[in-house]
Write a protein that holds these residues in place. Structure first.
Motif, PDB file in Angstrom:
ATOM      1  N   LEU A  70      -5.363  34.916   4.790  1.00 35.59           N
ATOM      2  CA  LEU A  70      -5.950  35.964   3.928  1.00 35.59           C
ATOM      3  C   LEU A  70      -4.921  36.867   3.420  1.00 35.59           C
ATOM      4  O   LEU A  70      -5.008  37.279   2.288  1.00 35.59           O
ATOM      5  N   TYR A  71      -3.907  37.230   4.232  1.00 32.14           N
ATOM      6  CA  TYR A  71      -2.851  38.342   3.801  1.00 32.14           C
ATOM      7  C   TYR A  71      -1.923  37.327   2.648  1.00 32.14           C
ATOM      8  O   TYR A  71      -1.784  38.130   1.718  1.00 32.14           O
ATOM      9  N   GLU A  72      -1.718  36.150   2.918  1.00 31.34           N
ATOM     10  CA  GLU A  72      -0.923  35.529   1.876  1.00 31.34           C
ATOM     11  C   GLU A  72      -1.985  35.508   0.459  1.00 31.34           C
ATOM     12  O   GLU A  72      -1.259  35.686  -0.483  1.00 31.34           O
ATOM     13  N   LEU A  73      -3.211  35.143   0.761  1.00 31.14           N
ATOM     14  CA  LEU A  73      -4.001  34.991  -0.356  1.00 31.14           C
ATOM     15  C   LEU A  73      -4.112  36.501  -1.328  1.00 31.14           C
ATOM     16  O   LEU A  73      -4.140  36.410  -2.555  1.00 31.14           O
ATOM     17  N   ASN A  74      -4.243  37.500  -0.419  1.00 34.00           N
ATOM     18  CA  ASN A  74      -4.312  38.712  -1.113  1.00 34.00           C
ATOM     19  C   ASN A  74      -2.811  39.137  -1.837  1.00 34.00           C
ATOM     20  O   ASN A  74      -2.970  39.728  -2.875  1.00 34.00           O
ATOM     21  N   ALA A  75      -1.618  38.740  -1.112  1.00 39.46           N
ATOM     22  CA  ALA A  75      -0.238  38.689  -1.734  1.00 39.46           C
ATOM     23  C   ALA A  75      -0.295  38.177  -2.986  1.00 39.46           C
ATOM     24  O   ALA A  75       0.096  38.782  -4.158  1.00 39.46           O
ATOM     25  N   LEU A  76      -0.815  37.070  -3.110  1.00 42.11           N
ATOM     26  CA  LEU A  76      -0.885  36.212  -4.279  1.00 42.11           C
ATOM     27  C   LEU A  76      -1.813  36.791  -5.228  1.00 42.11           C
ATOM     28  O   LEU A  76      -1.336  37.104  -6.645  1.00 42.11           O
ATOM     29  N   ALA A  77      -2.916  37.466  -4.969  1.00 40.83           N
ATOM     30  CA  ALA A  77      -3.759  38.028  -5.922  1.00 40.83           C
ATOM     31  C   ALA A  77      -3.063  39.463  -6.495  1.00 40.83           C
ATOM     32  O   ALA A  77      -3.237  39.866  -7.480  1.00 40.83           O
ATOM     33  N   GLN A  78      -2.431  40.082  -5.644  1.00 43.63           N
ATOM     34  CA  GLN A  78      -1.570  41.158  -6.036  1.00 43.63           C
ATOM     35  C   GLN A  78      -0.731  40.861  -7.011  1.00 43.63           C
ATOM     36  O   GLN A  78      -0.586  41.566  -8.136  1.00 43.63           O
ATOM     37  N   ARG A  79       0.233  39.673  -6.533  1.00 45.02           N
ATOM     38  CA  ARG A  79       1.221  39.751  -7.763  1.00 45.02           C
ATOM     39  C   ARG A  79       0.605  39.054  -8.946  1.00 45.02           C
ATOM     40  O   ARG A  79       1.130  39.515 -10.121  1.00 45.02           O
ATOM     41  N   ARG A  80      -0.314  38.239  -8.835  1.00 43.57           N
ATOM     42  CA  ARG A  80      -0.961  37.697 -10.248  1.00 43.57           C
ATOM     43  C   ARG A  80      -1.650  38.873 -10.794  1.00 43.57           C
ATOM     44  O   ARG A  80      -1.363  38.863 -12.263  1.00 43.57           O
ATOM     45  N   SER A  81      -2.229  39.809 -10.247  1.00 42.41           N
ATOM     46  CA  SER A  81      -2.641  41.044 -11.116  1.00 42.41           C
ATOM     47  C   SER A  81      -1.533  41.748 -11.913  1.00 42.41           C
ATOM     48  O   SER A  81      -1.791  42.646 -12.997  1.00 42.41           O
ATOM     49  N   GLU A  82      -0.298  41.869 -11.490  1.00 41.31           N
ATOM     50  CA  GLU A  82       0.589  42.564 -11.858  1.00 41.31           C
ATOM     51  C   GLU A  82       1.288  41.710 -13.206  1.00 41.31           C
ATOM     52  O   GLU A  82       1.966  42.548 -13.962  1.00 41.31           O
ATOM     53  N   LEU A  83       1.110  40.768 -13.292  1.00 42.13           N
ATOM     54  CA  LEU A  83       1.369  39.756 -14.766  1.00 42.13           C
ATOM     55  C   LEU A  83       0.867  40.091 -15.708  1.00 42.13           C
ATOM     56  O   LEU A  83      -0.344  40.286 -16.037  1.00 42.13           O
ATOM     57  N   ASP A  84       1.513  40.315 -17.104  1.00 46.22           N
ATOM     58  CA  ASP A  84       0.930  40.630 -18.219  1.00 46.22           C
ATOM     59  C   ASP A  84       0.878  39.392 -18.631  1.00 46.22           C
ATOM     60  O   ASP A  84       0.607  38.029 -18.296  1.00 46.22           O
ATOM     61  N   GLU A  85       0.090  39.455 -20.067  1.00 45.46           N
ATOM     62  CA  GLU A  85      -0.326  38.077 -20.713  1.00 45.46           C
ATOM     63  C   GLU A  85       0.734  37.081 -20.811  1.00 45.46           C
ATOM     64  O   GLU A  85       0.502  35.772 -20.350  1.00 45.46           O
ATOM     65  N   SER A  86       1.795  37.361 -21.144  1.00 47.33           N
ATOM     66  CA  SER A  86       2.996  36.649 -21.378  1.00 47.33           C
ATOM     67  C   SER A  86       3.734  35.821 -20.039  1.00 47.33           C
ATOM     68  O   SER A  86       3.615  34.831 -20.018  1.00 47.33           O
ATOM     69  N   HIS A  87       3.674  36.584 -19.086  1.00 49.81           N
ATOM     70  CA  HIS A  87       4.010  36.304 -17.782  1.00 49.81           C
ATOM     71  C   HIS A  87       2.930  35.395 -17.333  1.00 49.81           C
ATOM     72  O   HIS A  87       3.236  34.285 -16.398  1.00 49.81           O
ATOM     73  N   SER A  88       1.613  35.761 -17.472  1.00 46.23           N
ATOM     74  CA  SER A  88       0.505  34.913 -16.971  1.00 46.23           C
ATOM     75  C   SER A  88       0.564  33.519 -17.491  1.00 46.23           C
ATOM     76  O   SER A  88       0.525  32.542 -16.827  1.00 46.23           O
ATOM     77  N   ALA A  89       1.078  33.446 -18.847  1.00 48.24           N
ATOM     78  CA  ALA A  89       1.211  32.002 -19.343  1.00 48.24           C
ATOM     79  C   ALA A  89       2.314  31.092 -18.912  1.00 48.24           C
ATOM     80  O   ALA A  89       2.151  30.019 -18.642  1.00 48.24           O
TER      81      ALA A  89
END
Length: 140
Positions: A70-89
């Motif tokens: 769960l801690y790894e999943l939360n870390a992934l969610a945290q990193r994913r939330s920090e990406l802007d639209e271009s970096h998300s692509a």
């Protein structure tokens, strides 16, 4: 911060196997501890998790190796939330490229979010050589 995942958590075995929690990730570390407290795991208890909603990146659902914590999943969610639209692509493309090897472990997905920050998107490029030409023209 917008949720990236909604996760259903439950205790893996009786007694109290009906105890559950449904946090929206990412959350602060104390909120993870609070959710684990609600499960009444104890020292030897095991937990099961399942992502029920993907508000920010639904395509990721078929790629995640569910053996992570769960801690790894939360870390992934945290990193994913920090990406802007271009970096998300860029991240979406990196995930698709990585998926040719099978399910992707959570630590690898977290690493891909870091790699996405170093990538760029050339919307006008038709192929790799056109991308290089476009980038060299931009530098002039």
């Amino acid at each position: 911060m917008e949720p990236v995942f909604t996760v259903y958590l439950k205790k893996a075995s009786p007694p109290d196997s009906n105890a559950n929690a449904v946090p929206d990730l990412p959350v602060a570390p104390y909120e993870i501890l609070d959710a684990l407290d609600r499960l009444r795991l104890g020292e030897t208890g095991a937990m099961l998790w399942e992502i029920t909603e993907y508000p920010r990146f639904e395509e990721l659902g078929s790629f995640i190796d569910r053996s992570g914590s769960l801690y790894e999943l939360n870390a992934l969610a945290q990193r994913r939330s920090e990406l802007d639209e271009s970096h998300s692509a860029v991240f979406a493309r990196l995930v698709k490229m990585e998926n040719t090897k099978g399910l992707i472990p959570l630590p690898r997905l977290i690493n891909l979010t870091h790699g996405a920050e170093r990538g760029h998107v050339c919307y006008d490029a038709l192929n790799d050589s056109h991308d290089k030409l476009t980038n060299s023209e931009v530098k002039k």
